[in-house]
Design a protein around this motif. Sequence first.
Motif, short mmCIF file in Angstrom:
data_model
loop_
_atom_site.label_atom_id
_atom_site.label_comp_id
_atom_site.label_asym_id
_atom_site.label_seq_id
_atom_site.Cartn_x
_atom_site.Cartn_y
_atom_site.Cartn_z
N PHE A 41 0.84 -1.20 0.00
CA PHE A 41 0.00 0.00 0.00
C PHE A 41 0.87 1.25 0.00
CE2 PHE A 41 -2.72 3.34 1.64
CZ PHE A 41 -3.92 3.11 0.98
N ARG A 66 -11.34 10.48 -1.82
CA ARG A 66 -12.08 10.36 -0.57
C ARG A 66 -11.22 9.61 0.45
NH1 ARG A 66 -18.12 8.64 -2.50
NH2 ARG A 66 -17.02 7.01 -3.64
N GLN A 76 -19.05 0.32 0.60
CA GLN A 76 -18.98 -0.46 -0.63
C GLN A 76 -18.55 -1.89 -0.31
OE1 GLN A 76 -17.33 2.29 -4.02
NE2 GLN A 76 -16.30 2.85 -2.13
N LEU A 99 -0.68 -5.79 -10.30
CA LEU A 99 -0.82 -6.54 -9.04
C LEU A 99 -1.63 -7.80 -9.31
CD1 LEU A 99 -1.77 -3.63 -6.58
CD2 LEU A 99 0.49 -4.61 -6.98
C1 HEC Z 1 -2.39 8.42 -9.01
C2 HEC Z 1 -3.08 8.48 -7.73
C3 HEC Z 1 -3.64 7.19 -7.14
C4 HEC Z 1 -2.96 6.05 -6.82
C5 HEC Z 1 -1.50 5.73 -7.00
C6 HEC Z 1 -3.94 5.15 -6.23
N1 HEC Z 1 -5.18 5.73 -6.23
FE1 HEC Z 1 -6.88 4.96 -5.48
N2 HEC Z 1 -7.92 6.57 -6.11
C7 HEC Z 1 -7.37 7.68 -6.72
C8 HEC Z 1 -8.43 8.61 -7.10
C9 HEC Z 1 -8.24 9.95 -7.79
C10 HEC Z 1 -9.65 7.99 -6.68
C11 HEC Z 1 -11.05 8.54 -6.85
C12 HEC Z 1 -11.63 8.00 -8.15
C13 HEC Z 1 -13.01 8.57 -8.43
O1 HEC Z 1 -13.89 8.37 -7.59
O2 HEC Z 1 -13.16 9.16 -9.48
C14 HEC Z 1 -9.27 6.73 -6.06
C15 HEC Z 1 -10.18 5.85 -5.52
C16 HEC Z 1 -9.85 4.70 -4.86
C17 HEC Z 1 -10.78 3.84 -4.21
C18 HEC Z 1 -12.28 4.05 -4.14
C19 HEC Z 1 -12.58 5.02 -3.04
C20 HEC Z 1 -13.91 5.69 -3.24
O3 HEC Z 1 -13.91 6.92 -3.39
O4 HEC Z 1 -14.91 4.99 -3.23
C21 HEC Z 1 -10.08 2.80 -3.64
C22 HEC Z 1 -10.62 1.65 -2.84
C23 HEC Z 1 -8.69 3.02 -3.97
N3 HEC Z 1 -8.58 4.18 -4.70
C24 HEC Z 1 -7.66 2.19 -3.61
C25 HEC Z 1 -6.36 2.32 -4.07
C26 HEC Z 1 -5.33 1.33 -3.86
C27 HEC Z 1 -5.49 0.06 -3.06
C28 HEC Z 1 -4.23 1.79 -4.49
C29 HEC Z 1 -2.87 1.11 -4.62
C30 HEC Z 1 -2.86 -0.24 -5.16
C31 HEC Z 1 -4.55 3.09 -5.08
N4 HEC Z 1 -5.86 3.36 -4.80
C32 HEC Z 1 -3.66 3.88 -5.77
C33 HEC Z 1 -6.04 7.91 -6.96
C34 HEC Z 1 -5.03 6.99 -6.77
#
Ligand code: HEC
Length: 117
Positions: A41, A66, A76, A99
């Motif tokens: 993570f 968020r 969720q 992954l």
């Molecule tokens: C480049 C930036 C970035 C990285 C790196 C990233 N995320 Fe995200 N993640 C986001 C964004 C932006 C959203 C919101 C997406 C939306 O709702 O449009 C999100 C949403 C999520 C959500 C859903 C949350 C919700 O709003 O319901 C989860 C679960 C999540 N990410 C898990 C992870 C995990 C686990 C990893 C690593 C394996 C990860 N993310 C890596 C940017 C990132």
Amino acid sequence: MRSTKRNLSSRVIPVMAFSLVILAASTSQSLSGQPNAAADFKAKCAACHGTNGGGDTVMGKKFTVRDLRSAVVQKQSDEDIHEIITKGKGHMPAFGKTLDGTTIHSMVAYIRGIAQR
Ligand code: HEC
């Protein structure tokens, strides 16, 4: 004749033993998805979501992520969260190609875990 046999087994046994070591190493790696979840993570997700999942990072603010610990995210299902990580969503990159399923599964468990702290 006898010496040929002995020669053969003295070569085959070390190779077999070596294969077993490799097999054991690869098995324990696939089972260790859970303990590595925090490290995974941190390496793959924390740049945007923060180590604690709170999203209080430059990238997190830019994309307005968020808080992963919040009720809106936590309500969720595991399947939903699994799918978001696998396929991506908006600015969230898809991790399905980088992954494996076990690691994504452990990410879901990790997100559940940080919500309880
Ligand atoms: C480049 C930036 C970035 C990285 C790196 C990233 N995320 Fe995200 N993640 C986001 C964004 C932006 C959203 C919101 C997406 C939306 O709702 O449009 C999100 C949403 C999520 C959500 C859903 C949350 C919700 O709003 O319901 C989860 C679960 C999540 N990410 C898990 C992870 C995990 C686990 C990893 C690593 C394996 C990860 N993310 C890596 C940017 C990132």
